[in-house]
Enzyme design. Sequence first.
Site, PDB file in Angstrom:
ATOM      1  CG  ASP A   1       0.243  -4.180   2.583  1.00 57.71           C
ATOM      2  OD1 ASP A   1       0.602  -3.480   1.616  1.00 57.71           O
ATOM      3  OD2 ASP A   1      -0.019  -3.712   3.710  1.00 57.71           O
TER       4      ASP A   1
ATOM      5  CB  SER B   1       2.501   2.172   6.528  1.00 59.25           C
ATOM      6  OG  SER B   1       1.240   2.030   7.110  1.00 59.25           O
TER       7      SER B   1
ATOM      8  CG  HIS C   1      -0.388   0.205   2.526  1.00 59.51           C
ATOM      9  ND1 HIS C   1       0.070  -0.821   3.311  1.00 59.51           N
ATOM     10  CD2 HIS C   1      -0.195   1.336   3.253  1.00 59.51           C
ATOM     11  CE1 HIS C   1       0.508  -0.353   4.462  1.00 59.51           C
ATOM     12  NE2 HIS C   1       0.366   0.953   4.451  1.00 59.51           N
TER      13      HIS C   1
END
Length: 275
Positions: A132, A227, A86
């Site tokens: 991911d 992230s 992402h």
Amino acid sequence: MRSAVILVALVASTTAAPQVSKLRFRNLYKHPLREPRNVLPRIIGGQEAAPHSIPSQAFLEMYTENEGWYCGGSLISENYVLTAGHCGEDVVKAMVSLGAHALSESVEGEITVDSQDVTVHADYDGNVIINDIAVIKLPEPVTLSDTIQPVALPTTADVDNTFTGEEARVSGWGLTEGFDEIFSDVFNYVDVKVISNEECFRDYDNVIDSILCTSGDARTGSCEGDSGGPFILNGTQIGIVSYGITYCLPGYPSGFTRVTSFLEWIGENTDVQIE
């Protein structure tokens, strides 16, 4: 969930400190299966890391044609940085900073380079949060030093290891206050405990084998801005920061991409020799 701002133009690269612009964090969230225990923001409970104590850590500014966001990553070879899918989705330019500590000032041994070569897993799906994972190819090999070193990856012998009960380290420049909007200027870390996927499934649906979860009961864990960053056990990266609950509320697990589930993919898309 995409958290980003519209940009007029791409930011130019530099070899000094990361020139932090007014980007937002890009993060993925899961809605919990039970109601929040309370509405207090989750203090991630970490501490400032000693400069260069995690020399594989990368700070990323990621840009599409129209927007951009911050993420973390990790150097896995002289030519490649590992991050979350992402973080790399639709990206046309990545600013990769290695050897950084305080984002507001440069430190000795720090470099920033631009890359336009970002590979996201072909089956990445942010709606259900699967696959991911992404890699960034650097324009030329980085010079390794005391401040910049690749992290070790698991071997094929670790594929069946769930790491449940182990305590590992997550790091980055993300929020230290769940309701805040300002990233940390200094590099932080916290040690968190791996829980079983069965336990994680009590809070989130769709917890599959390629996800690794950590406990939120100690009010510690990853938060916005972390992230794509590494989750490291005894010098080996076993996870990539993937998702959590909105506002990093206490008592809820953090989700990581399980690196052992993607060793073949990493071997096919980088120059890392998987053992």
